[in-house]
Structures are given as structure tokens and as C-alpha cells.
Design an enzyme around this catalytic site. Structure first.
Site, PDB file in Angstrom:
ATOM      1  N   ASN A   1       0.836  -1.152   0.168  1.00 37.56           N
ATOM      2  CA  ASN A   1      -0.110  -0.088  -0.013  1.00 37.56           C
ATOM      3  C   ASN A   1       0.813   1.371   0.165  1.00 37.56           C
ATOM      4  OD1 ASN A   1      -1.609   2.190   0.999  1.00 37.56           O
ATOM      5  ND2 ASN A   1      -3.171   0.853   1.408  1.00 37.56           N
TER       6      ASN A   1
ATOM      7  N   HIS B   1       0.804   6.114   2.056  1.00 34.03           N
ATOM      8  CA  HIS B   1       1.402   7.055   2.951  1.00 34.03           C
ATOM      9  C   HIS B   1       2.600   7.711   2.086  1.00 34.03           C
ATOM     10  CE1 HIS B   1      -1.246   6.772   6.173  1.00 34.03           C
ATOM     11  NE2 HIS B   1      -1.017   5.496   6.141  1.00 34.03           N
TER      12      HIS B   1
ATOM     13  N   ARG C   1       2.945  18.764   2.293  1.00 35.48           N
ATOM     14  CA  ARG C   1       3.378  20.152   1.763  1.00 35.48           C
ATOM     15  C   ARG C   1       3.108  20.621   0.562  1.00 35.48           C
ATOM     16  NH1 ARG C   1       8.536  21.391   4.421  1.00 35.48           N
ATOM     17  NH2 ARG C   1       8.243  23.257   3.314  1.00 35.48           N
TER      18      ARG C   1
ATOM     19  N   HIS D   1      -5.664   3.745  -1.997  1.00 36.91           N
ATOM     20  CA  HIS D   1      -7.273   4.004  -1.473  1.00 36.91           C
ATOM     21  C   HIS D   1      -7.596   5.373  -1.845  1.00 36.91           C
ATOM     22  CE1 HIS D   1     -10.212   4.430   2.102  1.00 36.91           C
ATOM     23  NE2 HIS D   1     -10.773   4.429   1.084  1.00 36.91           N
TER      24      HIS D   1
ATOM     25  N   HIS E   1      -4.763  11.569   0.354  1.00 38.69           N
ATOM     26  CA  HIS E   1      -3.330  11.292   0.113  1.00 38.69           C
ATOM     27  C   HIS E   1      -3.511  10.991  -1.390  1.00 38.69           C
ATOM     28  CE1 HIS E   1      -5.418   7.420   1.180  1.00 38.69           C
ATOM     29  NE2 HIS E   1      -5.176   7.477   2.402  1.00 38.69           N
TER      30      HIS E   1
ATOM     31  N   GLU F   1      -8.655   0.438  -3.425  1.00 38.30           N
ATOM     32  CA  GLU F   1      -9.478   0.496  -2.261  1.00 38.30           C
ATOM     33  C   GLU F   1     -10.470   1.479  -2.510  1.00 38.30           C
ATOM     34  OE1 GLU F   1      -6.792  -1.576   1.341  1.00 38.30           O
ATOM     35  OE2 GLU F   1      -7.178   0.695   1.387  1.00 38.30           O
TER      36      GLU F   1
ATOM     37  N   THR G   1      -7.133   6.472   9.953  1.00 39.54           N
ATOM     38  CA  THR G   1      -7.109   5.540   9.058  1.00 39.54           C
ATOM     39  C   THR G   1      -8.129   4.716   9.108  1.00 39.54           C
ATOM     40  OG1 THR G   1      -5.756   3.588   7.910  1.00 39.54           O
ATOM     41  CG2 THR G   1      -5.912   3.979  10.392  1.00 39.54           C
TER      42      THR G   1
ATOM     43  N   HIS H   1      -3.948  -4.580   7.722  1.00 41.87           N
ATOM     44  CA  HIS H   1      -4.221  -3.345   8.494  1.00 41.87           C
ATOM     45  C   HIS H   1      -3.398  -3.408   9.771  1.00 41.87           C
ATOM     46  CE1 HIS H   1      -6.288   0.324   9.085  1.00 41.87           C
ATOM     47  NE2 HIS H   1      -6.255   0.013  10.289  1.00 41.87           N
TER      48      HIS H   1
ATOM     49  N   HIS I   1       1.874   1.455   5.841  1.00 39.44           N
ATOM     50  CA  HIS I   1       2.288   2.297   6.411  1.00 39.44           C
ATOM     51  C   HIS I   1       3.883   1.932   7.248  1.00 39.44           C
ATOM     52  CE1 HIS I   1       3.016   4.730  10.499  1.00 39.44           C
ATOM     53  NE2 HIS I   1       2.522   5.885   9.738  1.00 39.44           N
TER      54      HIS I   1
END
EC number: 2.6.99.2
Length: 247
Positions: free
Chosen positions: A12, A15, A23, A48, A55, A75, A105, A196, A219
Site C-alpha cells: 500500500n 502514505h 507540503r 485507497h 493522500h 480500495e 485510517t 491493517h 504504513h
């Protein structure tokens, strides 16, 4: 459906995009992260696209669809906007997830049993574009059985409670819940994935569960990449889960 020791790693990259959006820059590029992950052994890339676009952005998804060598696991919440977008991009895999604006999340599994008609309609609609649809659910027999009834070929078991457990007893109880969920899913004829909150210190026990097809992890990989690079982070995780699955 895989019941062998061959377990897949879905990476994933949300992140990576979180860091970029913090920024408002053009870097770091989640598309580059995806390509690096594939080179390091990832079996698929998960993204996702949230309603609030915190994100991943539409542009990321469109670029990934064009350049991935493996497959995209898209997702999405069960909304008309996301359904229409999925029909446009036709990803190989779609995972339906619950979504609220306030959460940091995804906090829990989709309540399939409480909205079977709605989820069944979504599964049927998305299956028509050739996507394999999975449902992100808690390791609960009621939700697993409902997932089979609505026609989903796959489920992804939410491992967050296991990841958040703090005592040995809690960890053991939550791990057993996942094991029971995997067995229930297999008995229902479903492909069983999980994910997860998994990281380098808790993934092995889950990867060792027979019957899990794929683990989706994000993550922890992005965090570890700060120290070893993204390719190194993915390669280390892949080695961990393969070794655990063979044990």
C-alpha cells in the site's frame, strides 16, 4: 484460492502520497514508490482513493493503471463517485472499505451483514467490469457469511485489533480470531486476504496462518523506508512473510 505456503505481498503506497500532500509538493512520487516496490518483489500495489483525497489523487491512480507490471488493488468506499471512477479505470482488484472523514485510517471492517442489498448491488456492478471484488471486514463469522451471500469472491480480514493488542493474552486472542476467520472464509469458498496495522514485529504470526492468500501492508513499509530505502523495506517484508509461511 491459495491454500499453499505461497503468500503474496500487496504494498500500500497511500502514505507516500500522505508525505507529498503534507507540503503540497510533487514529491515523493507514489508512482515511483510503486515501481520500486514491484522491483523489490511486491506482488501487487494497493491504493485507497478517499472521498477527502487526503493522500492518493485520481492522477496517481490513472498513472499507476498505465505503468504497473503486477496489478492494482483499488480500495474504495461504496459511493456512486467511486463506483463510476472504478468503471472508468477497471482495476484488476477492488476492495470495498468503510470510510469516514474523521478517521486517521480505516478503523474497522465493512458492515456487510447490515447492508447486504447495497453491498450485493455494488459487487455485481463492479464484477461486470472484470474486477475481482473483495470486502474489507472484521474476522467475524456473521460478516464472512454475509460476504459470501452478496457474491464477493474474496475478503480481506481486518488485522487492526491484533496489531493494537498490548498484552500477550490479547495478542493470542486476536490472533486466534484471525485464524478462525481465515478458516471460516475458506469454508465459505472465499479467497482470504488480510491486512491493517501489520509491521515487521507482528507480521510473522499472521503470515504463518495457512490459507491466507495475500497480506496488504503500507504504513510500516513507508516508515522503514526512511532508514533503508523503499526497495529495501519491501524486500525485507517479503522475506519475512515468505519465511513465516514456510515455517
Amino acid at each position: 484460492m491459495s491454500t499453499s505456503n505461497r503468500i503474496l505481498l500487496g504494498v500500500n503506497i497511500d502514505h507516500v502520497a500522505t508525505l507529498r500532500q503534507a507540503r503540497g509538493t510533487r514529491y515523493p512520487d507514489p508512482v515511483k514508490a510503486a515501481l520500486d516496490a514491484e522491483e523489490a518483489g511486491a506482488d501487487g500495489i494497493t491504493v485507497h482513493l478517499r472521498e477527502d483525497r487526503r493522500h492518493i489523487q485520481e492522477r496517481d491512480v490513472l498513472l499507476l493503471k498505465d505503468v504497473l507490471q503486477t496489478r492494482m488493488n483499488f480500495e474504495m468506499g461504496v459511493t456512486e463517485e467511486m463506483m463510476a471512477f472504478a468503471e472508468r479505470i477497471r482495476p484488476a482488484h477492488i476492495c470495498l472499505v468503510p470510510e469516514t472523514r474523521q478517521e486517521l485510517t480505516t478503523e474497522g471492517g465493512l458492515d456487510v451483514a447490515g447492508q447486504e442489498a447495497r453491498i450485493k448491488a455494488a459487487v455485481e456492478r463492479l464484477s461486470k467490469i472484470g474486477s475481482e471484488v473483495s470486502l474489507f471486514i472484521d474476522a467475524d463469522e456473521r460478516q464472512i457469511e454475509a460476504s459470501r451471500r452478496v457474491g464477493a469472491p474474496a475478503i480481506e480480514l481486518h488485522t487492526g485489533r491484533y496489531a493494537d493488542a498490548t498484552t500477550p493474552t490479547e495478542v493470542a486472542d486476536e490472533l486466534q480470531r484471525i485464524i478462525d476467520g481465515v478458516n471460516c472464509g475458506l469454508n465459505e469458498g472465499l479467497i482470504v486476504n488480510a491486512g491493517h496495522g501489520l509491521h515487521y514485529h507482528n507480521v510473522e504470526a499472521v503470515a504463518a496462518i495457512k490459507g491466507i492468500n495475500e497480506l496488504n501492508i503500507g504504513h510500516a513499509l513507508v516508515a522503514h523506508a526512511l532508514f533503508v530505502g523503499f526497495k529495501g523495506a519491501v524486500a525485507e517484508m517479503k522475506a519475512l512473510i515468505l519465511a513465516a509461511a514456510k515455517a
